[in-house]
Design a protein around this motif. Structure first.
Motif, mmCIF file in Angstrom:
data_model
loop_
_atom_site.group_PDB
_atom_site.id
_atom_site.type_symbol
_atom_site.label_atom_id
_atom_site.label_comp_id
_atom_site.label_asym_id
_atom_site.label_seq_id
_atom_site.Cartn_x
_atom_site.Cartn_y
_atom_site.Cartn_z
ATOM 1 N N PHE A 88 0.801 -1.216 0.000
ATOM 2 C CA PHE A 88 0.000 0.000 0.000
ATOM 3 C C PHE A 88 0.841 1.277 0.000
ATOM 4 C CE2 PHE A 88 -3.426 -2.879 1.261
ATOM 5 C CZ PHE A 88 -4.438 -2.416 0.422
ATOM 6 N N ASP A 89 2.093 1.191 0.363
ATOM 7 C CA ASP A 89 2.967 2.364 0.283
ATOM 8 C C ASP A 89 3.148 2.784 -1.166
ATOM 9 O OD1 ASP A 89 3.346 2.620 2.998
ATOM 10 O OD2 ASP A 89 5.116 1.313 3.043
ATOM 11 N N ILE A 90 3.400 1.803 -2.027
ATOM 12 C CA ILE A 90 3.589 2.106 -3.447
ATOM 13 C C ILE A 90 2.252 2.429 -4.111
ATOM 14 C CG2 ILE A 90 3.375 -0.234 -4.443
ATOM 15 C CD1 ILE A 90 6.002 2.423 -5.377
ATOM 16 N N VAL A 91 1.192 1.814 -3.624
ATOM 17 C CA VAL A 91 -0.143 2.093 -4.173
ATOM 18 C C VAL A 91 -0.498 3.556 -3.953
ATOM 19 C CG1 VAL A 91 -2.627 1.657 -3.921
ATOM 20 C CG2 VAL A 91 -1.019 -0.268 -3.940
ATOM 21 N N LYS A 92 -0.244 4.062 -2.741
ATOM 22 C CA LYS A 92 -0.583 5.452 -2.418
ATOM 23 C C LYS A 92 0.342 6.445 -3.097
ATOM 24 C CE LYS A 92 -0.439 4.581 2.016
ATOM 25 N NZ LYS A 92 -0.467 4.763 3.494
ATOM 26 N N SER A 93 1.639 6.201 -3.034
ATOM 27 C CA SER A 93 2.601 7.184 -3.540
ATOM 28 C C SER A 93 2.718 7.169 -5.062
ATOM 29 C CB SER A 93 3.984 6.937 -2.919
ATOM 30 O OG SER A 93 4.447 5.627 -3.219
ATOM 31 N N PHE A 94 2.596 5.994 -5.660
ATOM 32 C CA PHE A 94 2.680 5.858 -7.113
ATOM 33 C C PHE A 94 1.310 6.068 -7.746
ATOM 34 C CE2 PHE A 94 2.698 2.851 -10.842
ATOM 35 C CZ PHE A 94 3.592 3.548 -11.638
ATOM 36 N N GLY A 95 0.274 5.572 -7.057
ATOM 37 C CA GLY A 95 -1.085 5.614 -7.593
ATOM 38 C C GLY A 95 -1.620 7.009 -7.829
ATOM 39 N N VAL A 96 -1.219 7.970 -7.005
ATOM 40 C CA VAL A 96 -1.739 9.332 -7.167
ATOM 41 C C VAL A 96 -1.308 9.928 -8.505
ATOM 42 C CG1 VAL A 96 0.235 10.424 -5.996
ATOM 43 C CG2 VAL A 96 -1.976 11.577 -6.036
ATOM 44 N N PHE A 97 -0.117 9.589 -8.977
ATOM 45 C CA PHE A 97 0.353 10.106 -10.261
ATOM 46 C C PHE A 97 -0.260 9.336 -11.432
ATOM 47 C CE2 PHE A 97 3.738 11.197 -7.204
ATOM 48 C CZ PHE A 97 3.662 12.576 -7.324
ATOM 49 N N VAL A 98 -0.593 8.071 -11.176
ATOM 50 C CA VAL A 98 -1.332 7.297 -12.184
ATOM 51 C C VAL A 98 -2.696 7.945 -12.395
ATOM 52 C CG1 VAL A 98 -2.360 5.067 -12.765
ATOM 53 C CG2 VAL A 98 -0.142 5.144 -11.606
ATOM 54 N N MET A 99 -3.321 8.347 -11.303
ATOM 55 C CA MET A 99 -4.632 8.991 -11.389
ATOM 56 C C MET A 99 -4.549 10.321 -12.142
ATOM 57 S SD MET A 99 -5.928 8.146 -7.498
ATOM 58 C CE MET A 99 -7.460 9.075 -7.620
ATOM 59 N N PHE A 100 -3.481 11.047 -11.914
ATOM 60 C CA PHE A 100 -3.281 12.301 -12.655
ATOM 61 C C PHE A 100 -3.168 12.012 -14.153
ATOM 62 C CE2 PHE A 100 -0.149 15.122 -14.720
ATOM 63 C CZ PHE A 100 -0.838 16.328 -14.637
ATOM 64 N N GLY A 101 -2.407 10.973 -14.488
ATOM 65 C CA GLY A 101 -2.252 10.592 -15.894
ATOM 66 C C GLY A 101 -3.558 10.160 -16.522
#
Length: 277
Positions: A88-101
């Motif tokens: 979940f650390d990578i989900v939160k920190s990486f996922g937010v930029f995926v959502m922006f994309g």
């Protein structure tokens, strides 16, 4: 869509959707991809056969796929969590930029003509197919820290490419996470969780953009077809749970190759579809 069809056509299309939902859900859980790579193709065929306007059927297939992925990816994530395969650390920190994309990619996709959207879909899918066919699962994984620059660039690109394809991003995020030393199981589990975030944003984006463009798609909210959504979700949710359990019992090398073959078949089929437009 359904009100323009006779009874036999309705039965046929409902049956096709129900049958297609089985592998969609299973693959979603197995590979952490959300199932969009199958769903988009099936929905495209059904909408085309139903005689809907070809200028927006690919967009309708993509938007509906995102809506279907929401509950499917949620079930898949919950199952992978039981095997401790979600970081979940990578989900939160990486996922937010995926959502922006995803937001940027949705705007980009809405402006594309159907033929170009199909071509884009097939080319990107084929590239990832070759990646999985030639990649190897290292038995002694060394996890490399993904810094903020990596997260911003790779996350944004992942979301941007996932949006026009109507996928949860698993076919993009799994390779990225593997590059940074995650095992195939961890990459799949974490990707499924990111896919949930992606699908929510993607579905909303296509629903809103379709409403804004005022398309005439029957029984649809923007680029999201309601009957297709209701038919797919109960089956895909069940099969996603099964697929997520199975992946933790299969040899990791086999998972890579199966995923590669799956992507190659889908990409080739859509590439040939492009020439009919």
């Amino acid at each position: 869509m359904l009100e323009t069809l006779d009874q036999n056509q309705i039965i046929f299309f409902v049956t096709v959707m129900a049958i297609a939902a089985v592998p969609v859900g299973f693959v979603a859980g197995l590979f952490g991809v959300g199932g969009g790579l199958i769903t988009v193709h099936v929905l495209f065929y059904i909408f085309d056969s139903a005689g809907l306007d070809r200028s927006f059927i690919m967009h309708l297939a993509v938007g509906t796929s995102f809506a279907i992925i929401i509950p499917t990816s949620f079930i898949s994530t919950m199952t992978h969590m039981k095997f401790k395969a979600v970081d979940f650390d990578i989900v939160k920190s990486f996922g937010v930029f995926v959502m922006f994309g995803i937001i940027i990619g949705t705007i980009f996709a809405a402006s594309l003509k159907t033929a170009y959207l199909i071509l884009f879909f097939s080319i990107i899918t084929m590239l990832f197919a070759f990646y999985f066919l030639i990649s190897k699962e290292n038995a002694n994984l060394v996890q490399n820290k993904m810094n903020m620059t990596h997260k911003i660039i790779l996350g944004s690109l992942s979301g941007f490419f996932a949006a026009p394809m109507g996928i949860g991003g698993g076919s993009i995020n799994v390779p990225i996470l593997k590059m940074f030393g995650y095992s195939i199981n961890q990459a799949i589990g974490s990707s499924a969780a990111i896919g949930f975030l992606v699908s929510v944003i993607g579905a909303l984006g296509f629903a809103i953009s379709g409403t804004y463009l005022d398309i005439e798609a029957p029984l649809s909210f923007g680029f999201v077809n309601i009957p297709a959504f209701l038919i797919f979700i109960p089956i895909t949710m069940l099969m996603a749970k099964i697929g997520a359990k199975v992946v933790h019992q299969i040899n990791k090398r086999i998972i890579n190759k199966l995923f590669g073959v799956f992507l190659l078949i889908i990409s080739c089929r859509l590439f040939f579809e492009y020439f009919s437009f």
